[in-house]
Design a protein around this motif. Sequence first.
Motif, short mmCIF file in Angstrom:
data_model
loop_
_atom_site.label_atom_id
_atom_site.label_comp_id
_atom_site.label_asym_id
_atom_site.label_seq_id
_atom_site.Cartn_x
_atom_site.Cartn_y
_atom_site.Cartn_z
N GLU A 484 0.83 -1.21 0.00
CA GLU A 484 0.00 0.00 0.00
C GLU A 484 0.86 1.26 0.00
O GLU A 484 0.55 2.25 -0.66
N HIS A 485 1.97 1.20 0.72
CA HIS A 485 2.86 2.37 0.80
C HIS A 485 3.52 2.65 -0.54
O HIS A 485 3.69 3.81 -0.94
N SER A 486 3.91 1.61 -1.27
CA SER A 486 4.61 1.78 -2.55
C SER A 486 3.68 1.79 -3.74
O SER A 486 4.14 1.89 -4.89
N LEU A 487 2.36 1.65 -3.52
CA LEU A 487 1.33 1.60 -4.56
C LEU A 487 1.39 0.32 -5.40
O LEU A 487 0.69 0.20 -6.39
N ASP A 488 2.24 -0.67 -4.98
CA ASP A 488 2.23 -1.96 -5.65
C ASP A 488 0.92 -2.70 -5.38
O ASP A 488 0.63 -3.71 -6.04
N ILE A 489 0.13 -2.22 -4.43
CA ILE A 489 -1.14 -2.86 -4.10
C ILE A 489 -2.13 -2.80 -5.26
O ILE A 489 -3.03 -3.63 -5.36
N ILE A 490 -1.95 -1.84 -6.18
CA ILE A 490 -2.88 -1.72 -7.31
C ILE A 490 -2.76 -2.92 -8.24
O ILE A 490 -3.75 -3.61 -8.50
N LEU A 521 -10.78 -5.19 -0.34
CA LEU A 521 -10.29 -4.05 -1.12
C LEU A 521 -9.50 -3.14 -0.19
O LEU A 521 -9.98 -2.76 0.88
N SER A 522 -8.30 -2.77 -0.61
CA SER A 522 -7.47 -1.88 0.21
C SER A 522 -7.91 -0.43 0.02
O SER A 522 -8.71 -0.10 -0.86
N THR A 523 -7.35 0.44 0.85
CA THR A 523 -7.66 1.88 0.75
C THR A 523 -7.26 2.42 -0.61
O THR A 523 -8.00 3.20 -1.23
N ILE A 524 -6.10 2.00 -1.11
CA ILE A 524 -5.61 2.50 -2.40
C ILE A 524 -6.53 2.04 -3.52
O ILE A 524 -6.85 2.81 -4.43
N GLN A 525 -7.00 0.79 -3.48
CA GLN A 525 -7.91 0.30 -4.50
C GLN A 525 -9.22 1.07 -4.49
O GLN A 525 -9.78 1.37 -5.54
N GLU A 552 -15.10 -6.59 0.51
CA GLU A 552 -14.98 -6.15 1.89
C GLU A 552 -14.10 -4.90 1.98
O GLU A 552 -13.03 -4.85 1.38
N VAL A 553 -14.58 -3.89 2.72
CA VAL A 553 -13.79 -2.69 2.99
C VAL A 553 -13.82 -2.43 4.49
O VAL A 553 -14.77 -2.81 5.19
#
Length: 701
Positions: A484-490, A521-525, A552-553
């Motif tokens: 999430e910090h590096s945006l690799d979560i997308i 789903l993460s915050t970034i998503q 799920e959020v």
Amino acid sequence: MDTQKGMHSAEHLSIKLLKAVLLCACTLGVLLSLVQVFLDAHLSNADIDRKAREMLAMIHDPASRAAYRLDTDMGQEVLNGLLEMKSVQMAAIHLDDTSKLARVERPIFASRYRLLSDYIFDPIRIYRQPLYSNEPEKEHFGELILSIDTAYEGKAFIQRSVVVIFAGIIRAIAMALLMYLICSTLLTRPMNRLIRHLSSIDPEEPGQQQLPVPEGNENNELGLWVRTANKLLTSINYHQSLRQKAEARIMRLSQYDYLTRLPNRRTLQKQINTFIQKAAKKHENIAILCLGLDDFKSLNAQVNFNAAEHILVKVSDRLRNCIGNKAYIGRLGEDQFAIIQSKIEQPYEAAEMAQSLIKQLDRPFEINGEQLTISATVGITLFPDDGEDVDTLLQQAEFAMIMAKSRSHNRYQFYVATIDTEIRQRKRLEMDLRQALEKRELSLAFQPQFNYQKGELVGAEALLRWNHPEKGLISPDMFIPMAEHSLDIIPIGNWVLENACQQLNKWHLDGHQNLRMAVNLSTIQLQDQNIADRIAFLLNKYQVPPETLELEVTETSIIDDLEASKAQLQNMKSIGVTLALDDFGTGYSSLGYLKQFPFDKIKIDKSFVEDLPDNRENCGIVEAIVQIGKSFGLKVLAEGVETVEQATYLAEKGCQEGQGYYYGKPLSAHDFISLISSQRVLSSNTQEKAGNHEAQGDNND
């Protein structure tokens, strides 16, 4: 230095103007001359035909008589008269019986212009005219043939064309030079004089000298330009003094943080460097403390922007008052402060300073009538033991603080060499995570979800797993925050969604149509504007019924921007998917979210399921959440179910579904289906009690 002298001659506006005018004029002169040549060629072509027709008309009658009489001498004499015309190359009188009565011919004219003239007019043109007897019979008895050599007319045409083109170019050049002289006189020369005056103006006092208006240009554009420039020079002179004052103010502001008025990072670095130089000469010790507020991002989301800034101001005031004259304090970043403690004898002095700073923040802050508690973590590094330059010491202090936060909050941590190793390992792990997708190191595990009313497994939650080639299985609690910090979560989140939909499609095709899939789903998503379109595409691609996909959020993922999150969830809901609020009860305003957002289900956090049914507090919380779900028409699922007692209690209290190790650990897709195939009713009592409770609830309604 004179401006014009410093300018290359080719760059002068007058030279550019002359080149442009000459080029345009010559081009236009050539084009107009070519048009004139084309017209002349057309007229010359028509003139050749006209003269040929005139010659044929002139000898028609005598040629007809000679042919009628079969008089060869007369015919020859008639044709000889045509040779007086230079353009006649051949003339002949032919009879109907194909015999030739008379014929005259001369060689083709040799001309150096012939190659071009033949292309324009054709080398030889042949004209024919029938011969008839006199009235009234008008009997056809022969033909008059005339061959014209076009070289004579072509030569004259080419000579005329050369004269026309050169004359056009000369006229164009003359007009261009005349236009250039006019422009130079009316514009270039006055501009050069203005440039000389501009060069003499003192840049420090531009308003002290005015530009003169060129004579004769008082009321035109040039005069207006000069007057406007003079006003501008006066304005520059006025504002220059204001700029100097502003620069002095900016210089002061550049050294201090605009919000807290503490020295900023650059000023801190300079001050640390000064302390280091003095301490090195006197062999003294320095302690650098990096203080970071704990969970400030969550606090920032909890209150508005102005309130968060107000908190930072109050924090800085407390820290400044606590330190007094004992140390130097500055602001490193958003929620980080640096304290420089010079002339210390023992490290414990820095520890005492850190402890006093942490204690100062223990007292609640009152913001908008609300009591807020803030804690802080401190990293400590020492000069010269840990390092001897500014960047190294600051970096080590920050590393110490980061490692302290990763272990717990509201404490201090001295820098040790192993911290570098731990930080580097984390960085290395972040780099490996970026390649985990390509190297196929990521996989999905599926944890069963049990329905108490049906007494069977009804679905699974897709859980991400990372099998590192060297370190083995990495905990999601470690690598998910990294992603999430590096945006690799997308890309990782897109991969999870696609593989979950693909697996669900396989289960449905294998005959398990009632199974559903839950995906986090993460915050970034959730902030991705294309997430709803992505979900719709995957549902269509794998032919998955929308209601069988559960997204799920968490509350923390939607509190950053409530309106944007609401719009995103509404878009997803319009697709037909199921929406669940995860970790319910652990956030800030759960009831408010249930009213605003289109959730279908709430998930009780496993921390409330622990010790059921023995823990009265947890029992009260679980019963309250179940009642809230009923009030809002939402299903309730309990996480972390590990014992039959917990499952029985949850079913009795009206919780519809459960998830946890009691029903199965996270499994591979194959093992999950094996569990489905061999499943049995986990507890007939659980189902019976759930049915009784449901019936009782209906009666109460």
